[in-house]
Motif scaffolding. Structure first.
Motif, PDB file in Angstrom:
ATOM      1  N   LYS A 120       0.829  -1.211   0.000  1.00  0.00           N
ATOM      2  CA  LYS A 120       0.000   0.000   0.000  1.00  0.00           C
ATOM      3  C   LYS A 120       0.860   1.257   0.000  1.00  0.00           C
ATOM      4  CE  LYS A 120      -3.812  -2.148   2.564  1.00  0.00           C
ATOM      5  NZ  LYS A 120      -4.644  -2.086   3.783  1.00  0.00           N
ATOM      6  N   GLU A 121       2.121   1.123   0.458  1.00  0.00           N
ATOM      7  CA  GLU A 121       2.977   2.302   0.596  1.00  0.00           C
ATOM      8  C   GLU A 121       3.458   2.861  -0.740  1.00  0.00           C
ATOM      9  OE1 GLU A 121       3.461  -0.679   1.868  1.00  0.00           O
ATOM     10  OE2 GLU A 121       4.260  -0.638   3.904  1.00  0.00           O
ATOM     11  N   ILE A 122       3.351   2.049  -1.786  1.00  0.00           N
ATOM     12  CA  ILE A 122       3.888   2.453  -3.083  1.00  0.00           C
ATOM     13  C   ILE A 122       2.791   3.020  -3.978  1.00  0.00           C
ATOM     14  CG2 ILE A 122       5.046   1.677  -5.170  1.00  0.00           C
ATOM     15  CD1 ILE A 122       6.835   1.687  -2.755  1.00  0.00           C
ATOM     16  N   ASN A 123       3.015   4.246  -4.442  1.00  0.00           N
ATOM     17  CA  ASN A 123       2.119   4.870  -5.419  1.00  0.00           C
ATOM     18  C   ASN A 123       2.942   5.219  -6.659  1.00  0.00           C
ATOM     19  OD1 ASN A 123      -0.292   4.972  -3.805  1.00  0.00           O
ATOM     20  ND2 ASN A 123       0.683   6.593  -2.603  1.00  0.00           N
ATOM     21  N   PHE A 124       2.520   4.705  -7.799  1.00  0.00           N
ATOM     22  CA  PHE A 124       3.262   4.935  -9.036  1.00  0.00           C
ATOM     23  C   PHE A 124       2.735   6.183  -9.735  1.00  0.00           C
ATOM     24  CE2 PHE A 124       3.878   0.437  -8.214  1.00  0.00           C
ATOM     25  CZ  PHE A 124       5.246   0.306  -8.442  1.00  0.00           C
ATOM     26  N   LEU A 125       3.655   7.113  -9.982  1.00  0.00           N
ATOM     27  CA  LEU A 125       3.309   8.367 -10.640  1.00  0.00           C
ATOM     28  C   LEU A 125       4.012   8.421 -11.991  1.00  0.00           C
ATOM     29  CD1 LEU A 125       3.909  10.696  -7.555  1.00  0.00           C
ATOM     30  CD2 LEU A 125       1.736   9.673  -8.282  1.00  0.00           C
ATOM     31  N   ILE A 126       3.393   9.085 -12.943  1.00  0.00           N
ATOM     32  CA  ILE A 126       3.992   9.174 -14.282  1.00  0.00           C
ATOM     33  C   ILE A 126       3.502  10.447 -14.973  1.00  0.00           C
ATOM     34  CG2 ILE A 126       2.152   7.905 -15.488  1.00  0.00           C
ATOM     35  CD1 ILE A 126       4.415   6.556 -17.112  1.00  0.00           C
ATOM     36  N   ASN A 127       4.356  11.030 -15.805  1.00  0.00           N
ATOM     37  CA  ASN A 127       3.962  12.194 -16.600  1.00  0.00           C
ATOM     38  C   ASN A 127       4.613  12.088 -17.980  1.00  0.00           C
ATOM     39  OD1 ASN A 127       6.681  13.085 -16.341  1.00  0.00           O
ATOM     40  ND2 ASN A 127       6.192  14.189 -14.452  1.00  0.00           N
ATOM     41  N   VAL A 128       4.308  13.036 -18.828  1.00  0.00           N
ATOM     42  CA  VAL A 128       4.797  12.999 -20.215  1.00  0.00           C
ATOM     43  C   VAL A 128       6.317  13.084 -20.273  1.00  0.00           C
ATOM     44  CG1 VAL A 128       4.765  14.173 -22.444  1.00  0.00           C
ATOM     45  CG2 VAL A 128       2.662  13.999 -21.107  1.00  0.00           C
ATOM     46  N   GLU A 129       6.903  13.926 -19.425  1.00  0.00           N
ATOM     47  CA  GLU A 129       8.358  14.075 -19.419  1.00  0.00           C
ATOM     48  C   GLU A 129       9.050  12.759 -19.068  1.00  0.00           C
ATOM     49  OE1 GLU A 129       8.893  17.400 -16.729  1.00  0.00           O
ATOM     50  OE2 GLU A 129       9.520  18.653 -18.414  1.00  0.00           O
ATOM     51  N   MET A 130       8.481  12.019 -18.135  1.00  0.00           N
ATOM     52  CA  MET A 130       9.072  10.740 -17.738  1.00  0.00           C
ATOM     53  C   MET A 130       9.053   9.747 -18.895  1.00  0.00           C
ATOM     54  SD  MET A 130       7.558  10.313 -13.882  1.00  0.00           S
ATOM     55  CE  MET A 130       8.099   8.612 -13.755  1.00  0.00           C
ATOM     56  N   ILE A 131       7.989   9.766 -19.668  1.00  0.00           N
ATOM     57  CA  ILE A 131       7.899   8.873 -20.831  1.00  0.00           C
ATOM     58  C   ILE A 131       8.959   9.243 -21.854  1.00  0.00           C
ATOM     59  CG2 ILE A 131       6.451   8.166 -22.772  1.00  0.00           C
ATOM     60  CD1 ILE A 131       4.011   8.599 -20.967  1.00  0.00           C
ATOM     61  N   LEU A 132       9.139  10.545 -22.088  1.00  0.00           N
ATOM     62  CA  LEU A 132      10.137  11.023 -23.044  1.00  0.00           C
ATOM     63  C   LEU A 132      11.549  10.655 -22.574  1.00  0.00           C
ATOM     64  CD1 LEU A 132      10.801  12.562 -25.607  1.00  0.00           C
ATOM     65  CD2 LEU A 132      10.742  14.688 -24.289  1.00  0.00           C
ATOM     66  N   ILE A 133      11.806  10.837 -21.285  1.00  0.00           N
ATOM     67  CA  ILE A 133      13.112  10.490 -20.713  1.00  0.00           C
ATOM     68  C   ILE A 133      13.390   9.006 -20.905  1.00  0.00           C
ATOM     69  CG2 ILE A 133      14.398  10.252 -18.544  1.00  0.00           C
ATOM     70  CD1 ILE A 133      12.883  12.825 -17.620  1.00  0.00           C
ATOM     71  N   PHE A 134      12.373   8.218 -20.656  1.00  0.00           N
ATOM     72  CA  PHE A 134      12.543   6.771 -20.772  1.00  0.00           C
ATOM     73  C   PHE A 134      12.837   6.364 -22.204  1.00  0.00           C
ATOM     74  CE2 PHE A 134      10.893   2.406 -21.153  1.00  0.00           C
ATOM     75  CZ  PHE A 134      11.662   1.806 -20.176  1.00  0.00           C
ATOM     76  N   LEU A 135      12.139   6.947 -23.163  1.00  0.00           N
ATOM     77  CA  LEU A 135      12.362   6.625 -24.575  1.00  0.00           C
ATOM     78  C   LEU A 135      13.767   7.029 -25.023  1.00  0.00           C
ATOM     79  CD1 LEU A 135       8.903   7.637 -26.109  1.00  0.00           C
ATOM     80  CD2 LEU A 135       9.764   5.330 -25.678  1.00  0.00           C
TER      81      LEU A 135
END
Length: 249
Positions: A120-135
């Motif tokens: 329960k302690e883990i919450n996954f957050l994501i945004n457009v910049e993170m997707i671009l960084i990953f690519l």
């Protein structure tokens, strides 16, 4: 032509996954247990740590699969067939890299789902910049994969190199050891190393805007790693051809 190559590599890897699916299940379980061990020691009890672990999970899968693929080609004696392909061997490896990435992403999604359901302690957050960084980081991952693949052309069995490389990435990913723990030049090298920089920028994107200088440095270092990987692979390929060991096992 390119589409046919991508399709052929996708089908080849899909068949391999289906035939050896127990290995994939075991790998997910091991990665989950490792996550739990690290998490329970409070070294990654924050989203930055979780993010670093997920980056390591995908990077380790991608890089190791590329090197294992080349080793298998030599083992079964089909590497000559690849070299008769109208596409350069390096290009084929790059295509394989991104096919493997798709499956690695699926495995990571399953891992994330299991972690989310159990903690329960883990919450996954994501945004457009993170997707671009990953690519963008995939460029650097491919370069690292090419370097390991180059070693298989000479040494064939590189399990020891691979394990050393994978767990080395785990350490520098700041999952096991925080970046602030490093001193001097090592700290600054980690700041520009594409793998660790991707983790840093992804975490930063959740707190503030990423500057143009940070973006430029990140793209540049990933391209440099890819070029180095290509050059290293090309050197080892020429060496293997010259020495007549391209098919030796």
């Amino acid at each position: 032509m390119i589409f046919n190559l991508v399709k052929a590599e996708f089908n080849r890897y899909k068949v391999e996954i289906l035939n050896y699916y127990p290995d994939q299940i075991v790998d997910i379980i091991i990665k989950y247990l490792l996550f739990m061990v690290i998490f329970k020691t409070n070294t990654i009890a924050n989203f930055a740590g979780v993010l670093a672990y997920l980056y390591w999970n995908i990077a380790s899968t991608l890089i190791s699969e590329i090197s294992i693929s080349m080793s298998s080609e030599k083992q079964i004696g089909t590497i000559d067939q690849l070299m008769l392909n109208p596409f350069h061997l390096t290009y084929i490896i790059v295509i394989r890299s991104y096919v493997v990435f798709l499956f690695a992403l699926l495995k990571s999604a399953i891992l994330i789902a299991i972690i989310s359901l159990s903690l329960k302690e883990i919450n996954f957050l994501i945004n457009v910049e993170m997707i671009l960084i990953f690519l963008i980081s995939l460029i650097g991952f491919t370069g690292l994969g090419l370097i390991l693949s180059a070693l298989t052309l000479k040494y064939v069995k590189i399990a020891s190199f691979e394990q050393l490389f994978m767990y080395g990435l785990l350490i520098v990913s700041t999952v096991a050891i925080k970046a602030d723990s490093y001193k001097g030049i090592i700290f600054y090298l980690l700041k520009i190393f594409p793998f660790t920089n991707a983790i840093y920028l992804s975490d930063l994107s959740l707190k503030a805007a990423i500057g143009i200088n940070d973006w430029s440095l990140f793209v540049l270092t990933n391209i440099i790693v890819l070029i180095i990987g290509y050059k290293v692979f090309d050197i080892f390929l020429k060496y293997a051809k010259k020495k007549g060991i391209i098919n030796s096992y």
